[in-house]
Design an enzyme around this catalytic site. Structure first.
Site, PDB file in Angstrom:
ATOM      1  N   HIS A 293      34.366  35.875  39.538  1.00 49.41           N
ATOM      2  CA  HIS A 293      35.176  35.367  38.427  1.00 49.41           C
ATOM      3  C   HIS A 293      36.364  36.287  38.169  1.00 49.41           C
ATOM      4  O   HIS A 293      37.514  35.838  38.125  1.00 49.41           O
ATOM      5  CB  HIS A 293      34.279  35.259  37.185  1.00 49.41           C
ATOM      6  CG  HIS A 293      34.981  34.862  35.927  1.00 49.41           C
ATOM      7  ND1 HIS A 293      34.662  33.710  35.226  1.00 49.41           N
ATOM      8  CD2 HIS A 293      35.967  35.460  35.198  1.00 49.41           C
ATOM      9  CE1 HIS A 293      35.425  33.628  34.146  1.00 49.41           C
ATOM     10  NE2 HIS A 293      36.224  34.684  34.116  1.00 49.41           N
ATOM     11  N   GLU A 294      36.065  37.576  37.985  1.00 55.27           N
ATOM     12  CA  GLU A 294      37.128  38.510  37.615  1.00 55.27           C
ATOM     13  C   GLU A 294      38.116  38.732  38.759  1.00 55.27           C
ATOM     14  O   GLU A 294      39.319  38.842  38.537  1.00 55.27           O
ATOM     15  CB  GLU A 294      36.526  39.840  37.168  1.00 55.27           C
ATOM     16  CG  GLU A 294      35.648  39.750  35.928  1.00 55.27           C
ATOM     17  CD  GLU A 294      36.366  39.165  34.720  1.00 55.27           C
ATOM     18  OE1 GLU A 294      37.616  39.270  34.642  1.00 55.27           O
ATOM     19  OE2 GLU A 294      35.683  38.596  33.852  1.00 55.27           O
ATOM     20  N   HIS A 297      40.924  36.264  38.937  1.00 57.33           N
ATOM     21  CA  HIS A 297      41.980  36.360  37.929  1.00 57.33           C
ATOM     22  C   HIS A 297      43.207  37.133  38.408  1.00 57.33           C
ATOM     23  O   HIS A 297      44.314  36.913  37.905  1.00 57.33           O
ATOM     24  CB  HIS A 297      41.450  37.072  36.681  1.00 57.33           C
ATOM     25  CG  HIS A 297      40.711  36.198  35.725  1.00 57.33           C
ATOM     26  ND1 HIS A 297      41.089  34.907  35.412  1.00 57.33           N
ATOM     27  CD2 HIS A 297      39.604  36.451  34.954  1.00 57.33           C
ATOM     28  CE1 HIS A 297      40.261  34.407  34.514  1.00 57.33           C
ATOM     29  NE2 HIS A 297      39.346  35.319  34.230  1.00 57.33           N
ATOM     30  N   ASP A 306      41.321  30.981  32.201  1.00 58.11           N
ATOM     31  CA  ASP A 306      40.024  30.653  31.601  1.00 58.11           C
ATOM     32  C   ASP A 306      40.198  29.413  30.741  1.00 58.11           C
ATOM     33  O   ASP A 306      40.546  29.493  29.566  1.00 58.11           O
ATOM     34  CB  ASP A 306      39.507  31.822  30.746  1.00 58.11           C
ATOM     35  CG  ASP A 306      39.013  32.983  31.578  1.00 58.11           C
ATOM     36  OD1 ASP A 306      38.308  32.734  32.570  1.00 58.11           O
ATOM     37  OD2 ASP A 306      39.340  34.136  31.256  1.00 58.11           O
ATOM     38  N   TYR A 309      34.310  27.808  29.674  1.00 57.07           N
ATOM     39  CA  TYR A 309      33.233  28.763  29.938  1.00 57.07           C
ATOM     40  C   TYR A 309      31.900  28.035  29.953  1.00 57.07           C
ATOM     41  O   TYR A 309      31.636  27.164  29.123  1.00 57.07           O
ATOM     42  CB  TYR A 309      33.176  29.829  28.839  1.00 57.07           C
ATOM     43  CG  TYR A 309      34.352  30.770  28.797  1.00 57.07           C
ATOM     44  CD1 TYR A 309      34.526  31.765  29.754  1.00 57.07           C
ATOM     45  CD2 TYR A 309      35.279  30.691  27.766  1.00 57.07           C
ATOM     46  CE1 TYR A 309      35.592  32.651  29.696  1.00 57.07           C
ATOM     47  CE2 TYR A 309      36.352  31.572  27.692  1.00 57.07           C
ATOM     48  CZ  TYR A 309      36.504  32.545  28.666  1.00 57.07           C
ATOM     49  OH  TYR A 309      37.559  33.416  28.592  1.00 57.07           O
TER      50      TYR A 309
END
Length: 343
Positions: A293-294, A297, A306, A309
């Site tokens: 996920h990170e 980014h 985002d 969620y």
């Protein structure tokens, strides 16, 4: 000039306006939303600037070009009751936002700003409202012409120099881990999670390289479209490359309830928060998935945002807005974790 958008007959009125005259050139705006319905309305806090800006909430433009977002992008759990703020009928929420703290406005000059979220992103149960299931009939923030505010910002010292240096000259180095404030136990957990994330990314990359268009893809990214599919394939190629060839820094100093956050212009530093440590190594909302996920980014990787969620919201996004799903970090995480497994 200020911009205003109002929901149909009875809904939410959103206004962006210039700050007080004394703040001319400050890069600030005033964000205001009013509940014009006859029933309470609940707003998702982190999709508004009420607690500051932890997401790319605004479209900031200069001379027709987007201005880079340089603030935090945070992975959070799916929202619960405490994540909403309630506006009573007739109540107004007003927040002053210093955009220069979150957007690269160093050059100064004139900027146009627009709120980049819809009622579906912000209002609880907005989907039911669209079907008439919520008293007050909130449909959306209408977006008439002129729904923006023009502001000015003075030229500034290069406040983001360190970010520029971090984002420049990214090449092939080594897949090393460095740590800030992490115990030995946590360092070991991180190293294991990164290895598992690399495995996830490789599996995802292979699936997409084969051109597979099964339910695993459509569940998280929506109906097949060759352009969107190509984008996701490029994203996972880049994620895998980063995880297997780049030096990452993991900072364990975060103490809030989120999983993790990054600054998109600062590869490859990931700040790990409380929820990360209680997550399993693999599986849904795992440590390995959080690293996927990170990593997505970072602008040099995939530049994801985002938009939603949690698995339910991410799947709903794939159905309602595949273009956003392709830009949603949690969608990439859940595709890679693939739990429950889909073909």
């Amino acid at each position: 000039m200020g911009g205003i958008s109002a929901a149909s007959a009875a809904g939410l009125e959103l206004r962006l306006s210039e700050p007080a005259q004394k703040d001319f050139g400050s890069g600030k705006i005033v964000y205001s939303v009013s509940n014009t319905t006859n029933a309470p309305v609940q707003l998702l806090r982190w999709q508004t600037p009420v607690d500051g800006v932890d997401n790319n909430l605004f479209a900031v433009m200069q001379n027709g070009q987007p201005v880079a977002y340089v603030g935090r992008l945070v992975k959070r759990p799916a929202p619960t009751d405490k994540d909403y703020i309630e506006l009573a009928p007739g109540q107004n929420l007003t927040v002053e936002v210093d955009l220069t703290a979150y957007y690269d406005m160093r050059k100064g000059g004139q900027f146009t700003v627009r709120y980049a979220r819809s009622a579906g992103d912000v209002v609880r149960d907005a989907a039911e409202a669209k079907r008439g299931g919520v008293q007050g009939g909130i449909v959306d923030f209408e977006r008439p012409a002129g729904d923006s505010v023009t502001i000015y910002a003075d030229a500034a010292v290069d406040a983001f120099d360190s970010q520029d240096k971090a984002s420049g000259g990214v090449g092939i180095f080594a897949a090393t881990n460095s740590y800030v404030g992490c115990t030995t136990t946590r360092q070991n957990q991180i190293a294991t999670a990164r290895s598992s994330a690399s495995t996830y990314a490789n599996n995802s990359k292979s699936y997409l390289a084969a051109g597979t268009q099964g339910s695993r893809y459509t569940w998280w990214f929506g109906a097949y479209n060759s352009s969107r599919y190509s984008t996701v394939r490029t994203h996972f190629n880049n994620i895998y490359s980063a995880l297997t060839s780049q030096p990452f820094t993991f900072d364990c100093s975060c103490t809030d309830s989120a999983y993790a956050y990054v600054y998109p212009t600062q590869p490859y530093k990931i700040y790990l928060c409380k929820a990360f440590w209680s997550a399993p190594n693999t599986g849904t909302d795992s440590k390995a998935g959080t690293i996927i996920h990170e990593t997505s980014h970072f602008n040099v990787v995939a530049g994801t945002d985002d938009w939603a969620y949690g698995q339910t919201a991410a799947h709903n996004l794939a159905v309602s807005n595949p273009s956003r799903a392709v830009d949603n970090a949690d969608s990439h995480e859940y595709f890679s974790e693939n739990t429950p497994a889909r073909n």
